[in-house]
Design a protein around this motif. Structure first.
Motif, mmCIF file in Angstrom:
data_model
loop_
_atom_site.group_PDB
_atom_site.id
_atom_site.type_symbol
_atom_site.label_atom_id
_atom_site.label_comp_id
_atom_site.label_asym_id
_atom_site.label_seq_id
_atom_site.Cartn_x
_atom_site.Cartn_y
_atom_site.Cartn_z
ATOM 1 N N ASN A 53 11.936 -44.734 -39.339
ATOM 2 C CA ASN A 53 12.114 -43.311 -39.024
ATOM 3 C C ASN A 53 11.936 -42.408 -40.247
ATOM 4 O O ASN A 53 12.693 -41.456 -40.457
ATOM 5 C CB ASN A 53 13.487 -43.066 -38.396
ATOM 6 N N SER A 54 10.927 -42.708 -41.056
ATOM 7 C CA SER A 54 10.638 -41.891 -42.223
ATOM 8 C C SER A 54 9.250 -41.280 -42.096
ATOM 9 O O SER A 54 8.439 -41.693 -41.260
ATOM 10 C CB SER A 54 10.722 -42.732 -43.500
ATOM 11 N N VAL A 55 8.986 -40.304 -42.946
ATOM 12 C CA VAL A 55 7.695 -39.624 -42.905
ATOM 13 C C VAL A 55 6.562 -40.570 -43.304
ATOM 14 O O VAL A 55 5.535 -40.662 -42.617
ATOM 15 C CB VAL A 55 7.711 -38.393 -43.831
ATOM 16 N N LEU A 56 6.748 -41.286 -44.396
ATOM 17 C CA LEU A 56 5.664 -42.129 -44.897
ATOM 18 C C LEU A 56 5.387 -43.329 -44.007
ATOM 19 O O LEU A 56 4.235 -43.606 -43.657
ATOM 20 C CB LEU A 56 5.981 -42.600 -46.324
ATOM 21 N N SER A 57 6.416 -44.062 -43.636
ATOM 22 C CA SER A 57 6.192 -45.313 -42.898
ATOM 23 C C SER A 57 6.042 -45.090 -41.400
ATOM 24 O O SER A 57 5.145 -45.660 -40.765
ATOM 25 C CB SER A 57 7.329 -46.303 -43.173
ATOM 26 N N MET A 112 -0.056 -39.572 -35.304
ATOM 27 C CA MET A 112 1.004 -39.132 -36.217
ATOM 28 C C MET A 112 1.923 -38.123 -35.545
ATOM 29 O O MET A 112 3.152 -38.175 -35.700
ATOM 30 C CB MET A 112 0.381 -38.514 -37.473
ATOM 31 N N LEU A 113 1.331 -37.195 -34.784
ATOM 32 C CA LEU A 113 2.143 -36.192 -34.088
ATOM 33 C C LEU A 113 3.044 -36.845 -33.045
ATOM 34 O O LEU A 113 4.222 -36.488 -32.905
ATOM 35 C CB LEU A 113 1.231 -35.155 -33.436
ATOM 36 N N LEU A 171 3.240 -41.337 -40.897
ATOM 37 C CA LEU A 171 1.898 -41.467 -41.463
ATOM 38 C C LEU A 171 1.316 -42.870 -41.312
ATOM 39 O O LEU A 171 0.152 -43.025 -40.906
ATOM 40 C CB LEU A 171 1.924 -41.065 -42.943
ATOM 41 N N GLN A 172 2.107 -43.907 -41.608
ATOM 42 C CA GLN A 172 1.585 -45.266 -41.530
ATOM 43 C C GLN A 172 1.471 -45.748 -40.085
ATOM 44 O O GLN A 172 0.384 -46.059 -39.608
ATOM 45 C CB GLN A 172 2.481 -46.212 -42.332
ATOM 46 N N VAL A 226 -1.805 -33.137 -38.481
ATOM 47 C CA VAL A 226 -1.148 -33.956 -39.507
ATOM 48 C C VAL A 226 -0.059 -33.146 -40.205
ATOM 49 O O VAL A 226 1.074 -33.615 -40.392
ATOM 50 C CB VAL A 226 -2.169 -34.477 -40.530
ATOM 51 N N LEU A 227 -0.393 -31.914 -40.595
ATOM 52 C CA LEU A 227 0.603 -31.051 -41.226
ATOM 53 C C LEU A 227 1.775 -30.796 -40.286
ATOM 54 O O LEU A 227 2.948 -30.792 -40.706
ATOM 55 C CB LEU A 227 -0.045 -29.722 -41.636
ATOM 56 N N LEU A 228 1.458 -30.597 -39.019
ATOM 57 C CA LEU A 228 2.499 -30.351 -38.021
ATOM 58 C C LEU A 228 3.401 -31.569 -37.864
ATOM 59 O O LEU A 228 4.637 -31.436 -37.759
ATOM 60 C CB LEU A 228 1.834 -30.002 -36.687
ATOM 61 N N ALA A 229 2.811 -32.751 -37.859
ATOM 62 C CA ALA A 229 3.605 -33.973 -37.725
ATOM 63 C C ALA A 229 4.575 -34.134 -38.889
ATOM 64 O O ALA A 229 5.762 -34.446 -38.689
ATOM 65 C CB ALA A 229 2.671 -35.186 -37.639
ATOM 66 N N VAL A 230 4.088 -33.913 -40.105
ATOM 67 C CA VAL A 230 4.953 -34.039 -41.283
ATOM 68 C C VAL A 230 6.059 -32.987 -41.246
ATOM 69 O O VAL A 230 7.231 -33.279 -41.529
ATOM 70 C CB VAL A 230 4.116 -33.908 -42.568
ATOM 71 N N ALA A 231 5.693 -31.759 -40.872
ATOM 72 C CA ALA A 231 6.684 -30.687 -40.833
ATOM 73 C C ALA A 231 7.765 -30.968 -39.787
ATOM 74 O O ALA A 231 8.960 -30.769 -40.039
ATOM 75 C CB ALA A 231 6.000 -29.353 -40.545
ATOM 76 N N ILE A 232 7.377 -31.438 -38.599
ATOM 77 C CA ILE A 232 8.356 -31.747 -37.547
ATOM 78 C C ILE A 232 9.292 -32.860 -38.009
ATOM 79 O O ILE A 232 10.505 -32.807 -37.785
ATOM 80 C CB ILE A 232 7.632 -32.141 -36.245
#
Length: 439
Positions: free
Chosen positions: A47-51, A310-311, A54-55, A28-34
């Motif tokens: 194409n955003s982090v939240l939607s 997520m990744l 993560l969503q 999860v951390l890796l997905a957000v960081a990428i």
């Protein structure tokens, strides 16, 4: 930007390998960081982090999660209704005191259990009785543990949740995944049989500790039982009816031969198992209780698949694809021979939760390869399913390897050393097959 993503991935590998962060959390951390490194906005409709990451990523593998739950449910029913233990007991009785025959029989049951549920539940279903029985007739401890794992590996090509996972992760029709898995199965099966034949003969018979044979147990039970006990032998032992023993084949035949979708096939297996073993008045209770057990078993892999989704969403973002494309094009082999040599040498990188483990960072690498379009999705499928054969059998950090080794009284590393040459050959065969058909 591409180099930055590679550095982030390397940090993720380090976190997973050192065990400082659980694999699911690290992904999860890796997905957000990428996503952030690739220039994705933190909020936004697309194409955003939240939607997007993560969503949408969390539910990307929802069908796989359901398949995992149903496979765990079926495995729980096979345990509760004595289907699995009966299969193993009958096999051991047939083998008698012949170590090779007993080991081959347990190998077959392990393959059936592996096709139903895979991972640690399959090892438990086949190994609780199978491992002591093999050791009792003289099969060495390491060989006994390896037999369970090689059997699971032979069953993995027919594990329906795995079909669903690769279908969703690589955006492939289930029929395409099925077609390659059928081609991979003979290599896994031959390697498993070769392991039993070679290792049992090479190591010889070793009587390290023994249990009473089933025939002796039956005789003792018969001599001490009251004369009025008219129950059948099956009832005394608590065996499942013979027709219930077909349970592991039901979902496989439906999905493979009749091409029924995966989730209905697994549901059919669940219904077949419970209706052939349980009185009608107890069916609802047994199904509910086994379903609760299945949630307990399926929770860890479901959490992992949420993180993997997520990744996959992160590496599929336009910014990540654009950044990684030139790097992949520069280093990835396209020549058939070079492709086979390079990826065969890299096989150990799927061990110890390494970067080519498909249930870790390997999922992100596979997703990036597919999104970039450098290799066809079928080529990526062939590559990753080949690596999965090694991970599922030889990885000393996987739950099934740890359980089988500890239950046999040896270390996971001892088992890895013994089985790795065999599954490495299976992986090479799959890579060659992938190169010839899809490059």
């Amino acid at each position: 930007m591409g180099i930055a993503i590679i550095i982030v991935m390397a940090i993720g590998v380090a976190l997973i390998l050192t065990g400082k962060v659980p694999t699911a959390f690290a992904l999860v951390l890796l997905a957000v960081a990428i996503a952030l490194v690739s220039g994705a906005p933190f909020v936004g409709a697309e194409n955003s982090v939240l939607s997007t990451v993560l969503q949408d990523g969390a539910i990307r593998l929802a069908s796989t999660m359901i398949a995992i739950l149903l496979g765990s449910w079926l495995g729980s029913l096979m345990r509760d209704t004595a289907i699995a233990s009966t299969l193993v007991r009958k096999t051991v009785e047939f083998g008698g005191d012949r170590p090779v025959v007993v080991a081959l029989g347990v190998l077959l049951i392990s393959a059936l259990c592996g096709a139903v549920t895979g991972s640690a539940p399959a090892a438990l279903l086949a190994g609780v009785i199978g491992i002591p029985a093999m050791i009792a007739v003289g099969v060495p401890k390491v060989t006994a543990a390896g037999t369970i794992l090689m059997g699971i590996g032979a069953g993995v090509p027919f594990e329906l949740p795995v079909w669903q996972f690769f279908s969703t992760a690589l955006d492939l029709p289930v029929a395409d995944v099925r077609s390659f898995m059928v081609l991979l199965f003979p290599f896994a099966a031959v390697a498993a049989v070769a392991y039993v034949l070679v290792e049992t003969r090479r190591r010889g018979t070793v009587h390290q500790w023994s249990l009473a044979s089933m025939s002796d147990a039956d005789a003792d039970a018969g001599s001490s039982a009251p004369a009025a006990d008219t129950r059948s032998r099956r009832q005394r032992l608590g065996d499942a009816p013979w027709f219930a023993l077909l349970t592991p084949l039901v979902p496989i035949v439906l999905a493979l031969v009749l091409q029924v979708p995966i989730i209905p096939s697994l549901l059919a297996g669940v219904l077949f198992a419970v209706t052939t073993t349980t009185p009608p008045r107890l069916i609802a209770t047994r199904m509910l209780r086994s379903l609760y057990d299945a949630f307990h078993v399926a929770a860890p892999p479901i959490a992992l698949f949420i993180a993997i989704g997520m990744l996959l969403a992160a590496v599929g973002l336009p910014g990540a694809v654009a950044a990684l494309r030139p790097i992949v094009e520069a280093v990835a082999p396209t020549n058939v021979v070079l492709y086979v040599v390079v990826f065969s040498v890299l096989v150990p990188l799927c061990l110890y939760r390494g970067p080519l483990n498909i249930f870790g960072l390997g999922a992100g690498i596979a997703g990036a390869m597919t999104a970039i379009g450098f290799y066809s999705p079928m080529a990526v499928l062939g590559l990753m399913t080949s690596y999965n054969q090694v991970f599922g059998v030889a990885d000393p950090t996987s739950t099934q390897t740890v359980w089988a080794a500890q239950y046999s009284g040896v270390t996971p590393q001892q088992v890895m050393v013994r089985v790795l040459p065999y599954v490495w050959v299976v992986a090479i065969a799959g890579i060659v097959l992938s190169a010839v058909r899809y490059l």
